[in-house]
Design an enzyme around this catalytic site. Structure first.
Site, PDB file in Angstrom:
ATOM      1  N   CYS A   1      13.691  10.274   7.220  1.00  0.00           N
ATOM      2  CA  CYS A   1      13.488   9.781   8.593  1.00  0.00           C
ATOM      3  C   CYS A   1      14.803   9.780   9.369  1.00  0.00           C
ATOM      4  CB  CYS A   1      12.846   8.401   8.587  1.00  0.00           C
ATOM      5  SG  CYS A   1      13.655   7.256   7.509  1.00  0.00           S
TER       6      CYS A   1
ATOM      7  N   GLU B   1      10.371  15.144  15.945  1.00  0.00           N
ATOM      8  CA  GLU B   1      10.706  15.048  14.527  1.00  0.00           C
ATOM      9  C   GLU B   1       9.898  16.097  13.755  1.00  0.00           C
ATOM     10  OE1 GLU B   1       9.486  11.378  12.508  1.00  0.00           O
ATOM     11  OE2 GLU B   1      11.414  11.434  11.473  1.00  0.00           O
TER      12      GLU B   1
ATOM     13  N   GLU C   1      10.015   0.592  10.531  1.00  0.00           N
ATOM     14  CA  GLU C   1      11.035   1.642  10.445  1.00  0.00           C
ATOM     15  C   GLU C   1      10.284   2.944  10.642  1.00  0.00           C
ATOM     16  OE1 GLU C   1      13.022   4.599   9.404  1.00  0.00           O
ATOM     17  OE2 GLU C   1      12.969   3.830   7.356  1.00  0.00           O
TER      18      GLU C   1
ATOM     19  N   LYS D   1       0.845  -1.207   0.000  1.00  0.00           N
ATOM     20  CA  LYS D   1       0.000   0.000   0.000  1.00  0.00           C
ATOM     21  C   LYS D   1       0.872   1.247   0.000  1.00  0.00           C
ATOM     22  CE  LYS D   1      -1.961   2.667   3.022  1.00  0.00           C
ATOM     23  NZ  LYS D   1      -1.859   3.942   2.263  1.00  0.00           N
TER      24      LYS D   1
ATOM     25  N   GLY E   1       7.078   4.523   8.323  1.00  0.00           N
ATOM     26  CA  GLY E   1       6.247   5.710   8.500  1.00  0.00           C
ATOM     27  C   GLY E   1       6.454   6.283   9.890  1.00  0.00           C
ATOM     28  N   SER E   2       5.450   6.959  10.389  1.00  0.00           N
ATOM     29  CA  SER E   2       5.610   7.664  11.658  1.00  0.00           C
ATOM     30  C   SER E   2       5.564   6.689  12.845  1.00  0.00           C
ATOM     31  CB  SER E   2       4.509   8.713  11.800  1.00  0.00           C
ATOM     32  OG  SER E   2       3.254   8.068  11.866  1.00  0.00           O
ATOM     33  N   THR E   3       6.149   7.114  13.955  1.00  0.00           N
ATOM     34  CA  THR E   3       6.199   6.262  15.144  1.00  0.00           C
ATOM     35  C   THR E   3       4.791   5.988  15.669  1.00  0.00           C
ATOM     36  OG1 THR E   3       8.430   6.904  15.714  1.00  0.00           O
ATOM     37  CG2 THR E   3       7.062   6.173  17.538  1.00  0.00           C
TER      38      THR E   3
ATOM     39  N   GLY F   1       3.204   3.423  13.563  1.00  0.00           N
ATOM     40  CA  GLY F   1       3.912   2.160  13.834  1.00  0.00           C
ATOM     41  C   GLY F   1       3.354   1.475  15.076  1.00  0.00           C
TER      42      GLY F   1
HETATM   43  P1  ADP Z   1       3.062  10.478   7.786  1.00  0.00           P
HETATM   44  O1  ADP Z   1       2.538  11.074   9.058  1.00  0.00           O
HETATM   45  O2  ADP Z   1       4.467  10.830   7.501  1.00  0.00           O
HETATM   46  O3  ADP Z   1       2.174  10.642   6.592  1.00  0.00           O
HETATM   47  P2  ADP Z   1       2.096   7.870   8.383  1.00  0.00           P
HETATM   48  O4  ADP Z   1       2.721   6.952   9.370  1.00  0.00           O
HETATM   49  O5  ADP Z   1       0.766   8.462   8.712  1.00  0.00           O
HETATM   50  O6  ADP Z   1       3.184   8.949   8.074  1.00  0.00           O
HETATM   51  O7  ADP Z   1       1.944   7.150   6.978  1.00  0.00           O
HETATM   52  C1  ADP Z   1       2.822   6.155   6.494  1.00  0.00           C
HETATM   53  C2  ADP Z   1       1.994   5.077   5.831  1.00  0.00           C
HETATM   54  O8  ADP Z   1       1.129   4.497   6.820  1.00  0.00           O
HETATM   55  C3  ADP Z   1       1.066   5.567   4.723  1.00  0.00           C
HETATM   56  O9  ADP Z   1       1.027   4.584   3.700  1.00  0.00           O
HETATM   57  C4  ADP Z   1      -0.274   5.680   5.406  1.00  0.00           C
HETATM   58  O10 ADP Z   1      -1.373   5.532   4.542  1.00  0.00           O
HETATM   59  C5  ADP Z   1      -0.211   4.509   6.362  1.00  0.00           C
HETATM   60  N1  ADP Z   1      -1.106   4.638   7.534  1.00  0.00           N
HETATM   61  C6  ADP Z   1      -1.503   5.758   8.168  1.00  0.00           C
HETATM   62  N2  ADP Z   1      -2.327   5.470   9.197  1.00  0.00           N
HETATM   63  C7  ADP Z   1      -2.468   4.124   9.215  1.00  0.00           C
HETATM   64  C8  ADP Z   1      -3.186   3.193  10.041  1.00  0.00           C
HETATM   65  N3  ADP Z   1      -3.937   3.598  11.061  1.00  0.00           N
HETATM   66  N4  ADP Z   1      -3.070   1.874   9.768  1.00  0.00           N
HETATM   67  C9  ADP Z   1      -2.298   1.443   8.755  1.00  0.00           C
HETATM   68  N5  ADP Z   1      -1.613   2.255   7.930  1.00  0.00           N
HETATM   69  C10 ADP Z   1      -1.694   3.582   8.149  1.00  0.00           C
END
Ligand code: ADP
Length: 501
Positions: A300, A401, A266, A191, A244-246, A249
């Site tokens: 990151c 961050e 990560e 995705k 993606g973001s902590t 995660g």
């Molecule tokens: P950022 O804040 O930098 O956009 P995110 O962690 O929100 O980083 O996004 C990184 C990835 O995680 C994207 O592909 C986003 O669609 C996906 N994402 C965001 N929220 C969720 C969630 N609740 N469950 C699964 N995937 C998610």
């Protein structure tokens, strides 16, 4: 809602056919509920094209496709060498389509075109090629357990992988995740991030052309809390790999616990860069600048907490400021541009709000500190590269961050001081240090709480070298041999060769 393919002409005049559907079973499909969202050009805020967004039902369809493909002899009985050859073909097609892929990456993400063309696209092809070489070199072991038994291990694919990637390096992140998963014989649902859905869809068309059987690689766009969450929760998914973001995660860890998925994360960082008095100043300034400001500051591992020893502090600051101010910010398709726009309005607002927070906390803006409104008639998410001084360790700009072109420069007295400041973080992704003292370099490298340490560089990355973080920066590593290990399971086999009970 929209067509499945659209002929587009990018701002650089490049004309190509953009797929817009969900890529499942080697076909581009509409979403089951007709849901979609728009892909934007962050350099002028215009809509590029709408893309289909996966619903929970679509995620089910993609997981079923990947599950079926995992068992299908067209993939499971393929010799490892043939599997590697498919990956080599994909890598070659990425290279052959470099201009189109780089154009889309720049148009939708905002990174300079020269960077997309010379770094992102070649690095994506290279990491798939690197792991293709592993496909027929994944071995088990025979274990010396004595004459009564023959014991050995087999390394097998884990099964169906959910891969959730971010928007800062869309193609490269896809490559990092697809490479080891395919080399081990897994099947994948990837995705992409909502901000950057386009380049990965173009890459999907190359997957079919490379000859992968249907269902082996499925690529969907969709909203994180809907499509991403459905994937991370799905009982038919065996492993989830996330960048993606902590905070996200942590959510994904909860979802993954539902069926105890294998997991690699990560996540965020606030990486330090230490410059000791004896450092080669010129080099330290260049790497410190790139380490914080490359990719429009959206890295990151950005070494955005720059810590300089007191004897060299003034000299460093002057040279660093001059370098930051020398770099051109502008439309990413223009020649000589170092920094383009932030990826989205949300990121632009977030970075500007951190600049406000820093100022209101009492830090000093050494340079930058505002949006740039002189590019593209005031449209686009451009921010002047910003450097703060007079920052204390309690300030939010020291601890959180920012994910934009914002760095802080602080002073330290001695090695102990530097280590205490560097490790004073919930994160532990990268860390860099500059010194000409070899023993100090290795001593400090051992004591830094980070998954990666750069001595006399920053952001230096190779496919052969593991990449990952400690503390709240992640779980597990990607790249290299250890990245491969995360995509295989080890099965142990005991053969009794005696009459014992
Ligand atoms: P950022 O804040 O930098 O956009 P995110 O962690 O929100 O980083 O996004 C990184 C990835 O995680 C994207 O592909 C986003 O669609 C996906 N994402 C965001 N929220 C969720 C969630 N609740 N469950 C699964 N995937 C998610």
């Amino acid at each position: 809602m929209t067509d499945l393919f659209r002929e587009l002409i990018a701002p650089n005049g490049h004309k190509y056919i953009q797929p817009l559907g969900l890529f499942i079973n080697n076909e581009f499909l509409e979403s089951s509920d007709n849901g979609s969202f728009d892909a934007y050009n962050p350099a002028d805020e215009s809509i590029i094209a709408p893309v289909y967004a996966a619903s929970e039902d679509d995620i089910n369809t993609a997981v079923n496709a990947a599950r079926k493909a995992f068992k299908d002899s067209s993939w499971s009985d393929l010799s490892p060498t043939a599997r590697g050859n498919l990956m080599l073909k994909l890598s070659q097609l990425i290279e052959e389509n470099a201009q189109t892929l780089a154009t889309i990456e720049t148009w939708n993400n905002g990174k300079p075109y020269s960077v997309s063309l010379q770094e992102d696209v070649p690095a994506t092809a290279a990491v798939i090629k690197y792991y293709a070489g592993y496909a027929d070199k994944i071995h088990g072991q025979v274990l010396g357990t004595g004459p009564a038994k023959h014991a050995y291990t087999i390394r097998e694919p884990i099964g169906v992988y959910g891969q959730i990637i971010p928007w800062n390096y869309p193609l490269q992140m896809a490559g990092w995740k697809l490479g080891p998963a395919l080399a081990c014989g897994n099947t994948v649902i990837l995705k992409a991030a909502e901000q950057t859905p386009l380049s990965i869809l173009y890459m999907a068309s190359l997957i079919k052309a490379a000859g992968f059987p249907p269902g082996v690689i499925n690529i969907v766009n969709g909203h994180g809390p809907i499509a991403g969450a459905a994937l991370a929760k799905h009982m038919g998914v065996d492993k989830i790999a996330f960048t993606g973001s902590t905070n996200t995660g942590k959510e994904i860890m909860k979802y993954a616990s539902l069926n105890m998925k294998n997991i690699t994360l990560e996540t965020g960082g606030k990486s330090p860069l230490l410059v000791f008095d004896d450092a080669e100043l010129d080099q330290a300034v260049k790497w410190a600048h790139g380490g914080a400001m490359w990719n429009n500051g959206q890295i990151c591992t950005a070494t955005s907490r720059i810590m300089v020893q007191e004897g060299i502090y003034d000299e460093f600051l002057e040279a660093f400021k001059a370098r930051v101010e020398k770099m051109k910010v502008g439309d990413p398709f223009s020649e000589g541009v170092f920094q383009g726009p932030q990826v989205s309005k949300a990121q632009y607002d977030r970075v500007l709000s951190y600049i406000d927070i820093g100022t209101s906390e009492g830090a000093t803006v050494l340079t930058g500190g505002e949006a740039i409104k002189t590019v593209n008639e005031g449209r686009g998410y451009f921010i002047a590269p910003t450097v703060f001084t007079n920052v204390s360790s309690t300030m939010r700009i020291y601890r959180e961050e920012i994910f934009g072109p914002v760095a802080i420069v602080v002073k330290f007295r001695n090695e102990e001081d530097a280590l205490q400041m560097a490790n004073d973080s919930v994160y532990g992704l990268g860390a860099a240090l500059f010194t000409r003292d070899l023993t100090r370099a290795h001593r400090v490298a051992r004591k830094l709480e980070a998954g990666m340490v750069w001595i006399n560089s920053s952001q230096d990355c190779d496919d052969q070298v593991p990449f990952g973080g400690v503390k709240q920066s992640g779980i597990g590593t990607e790249l290299g041999e250890s990245g491969l290990a995360a995509y295989c399971i080890v099965k142990a086999v005991h053969l009794n060769m005696s009459n014992r009970l």
